[in-house]
Design a protein around this motif. Sequence first.
Motif, PDB file in Angstrom:
ATOM      1  N   LEU A 209       0.820  -1.210   0.000  1.00 55.77           N
ATOM      2  CA  LEU A 209       0.000   0.000   0.000  1.00 55.77           C
ATOM      3  C   LEU A 209       0.855   1.262   0.000  1.00 55.77           C
ATOM      4  O   LEU A 209       0.323   2.355  -0.063  1.00 55.77           O
ATOM      5  CB  LEU A 209      -0.911   0.016   1.233  1.00 55.77           C
TER       6      LEU A 209
ATOM      7  N   GLN B 230      -0.849   5.028  -1.036  1.00 53.80           N
ATOM      8  CA  GLN B 230      -1.214   6.015  -0.021  1.00 53.80           C
ATOM      9  C   GLN B 230      -1.068   7.439  -0.558  1.00 53.80           C
ATOM     10  O   GLN B 230      -1.925   8.289  -0.324  1.00 53.80           O
ATOM     11  CB  GLN B 230      -0.386   5.820   1.239  1.00 53.80           C
ATOM     12  N   ARG B 231      -0.003   7.707  -1.302  1.00 54.77           N
ATOM     13  CA  ARG B 231       0.182   9.044  -1.866  1.00 54.77           C
ATOM     14  C   ARG B 231      -0.879   9.326  -2.933  1.00 54.77           C
ATOM     15  O   ARG B 231      -1.400  10.428  -3.024  1.00 54.77           O
ATOM     16  CB  ARG B 231       1.579   9.166  -2.462  1.00 54.77           C
TER      17      ARG B 231
ATOM     18  N   GLN C 146      -4.092  10.262  -1.164  1.00 56.33           N
ATOM     19  CA  GLN C 146      -4.051  11.617  -0.614  1.00 56.33           C
ATOM     20  C   GLN C 146      -4.255  12.658  -1.708  1.00 56.33           C
ATOM     21  O   GLN C 146      -5.000  13.635  -1.528  1.00 56.33           O
ATOM     22  CB  GLN C 146      -2.715  11.861   0.092  1.00 56.33           C
TER      23      GLN C 146
END
Length: 142
Positions: free
Chosen positions: A36, A40-41, A44
């Motif tokens: 992951l 995650q970026r 976001q």
Amino acid sequence: MTFLNLWAAGFAAVAPVIVLLYLLKLKRRSMPVSTLMFWQRVLQESRRRAFFQKLRQLFSLLLHLLIFALILGALLRPVFDRFAREGGSTVLILDTRARMQAVESDGSPRFARAKAVAAGLIRQASGSRQMALISANAARWW
């Protein structure tokens, strides 16, 4: 203002279909990934852009509805008839000079065509409109 094609108002039922197509959401399938850390970026950044995506979709929907309204308005053929008020009048002048006796390419004289056009205009006039038909000749009075 009057509308010449009232049957075209039935096409207004297509507007909810346009809205429904915008409300449909694609379902994403879930897929297992190895880590992951990379996603995650991306999540976001996608949260930041979500508001602008919604605005862009809303703007696109409004633009499509505007285009649909313009097409519907063109199908309805609105007419701004300022001259058909009570007491309004129209005068048709038919030229009876010799040049109107010339024969057109389809074999009919110009004067016969002018009379047919005048008769069509008289038939299309409303009951409250006064119409006059005058024949004009180039006879000299002096």
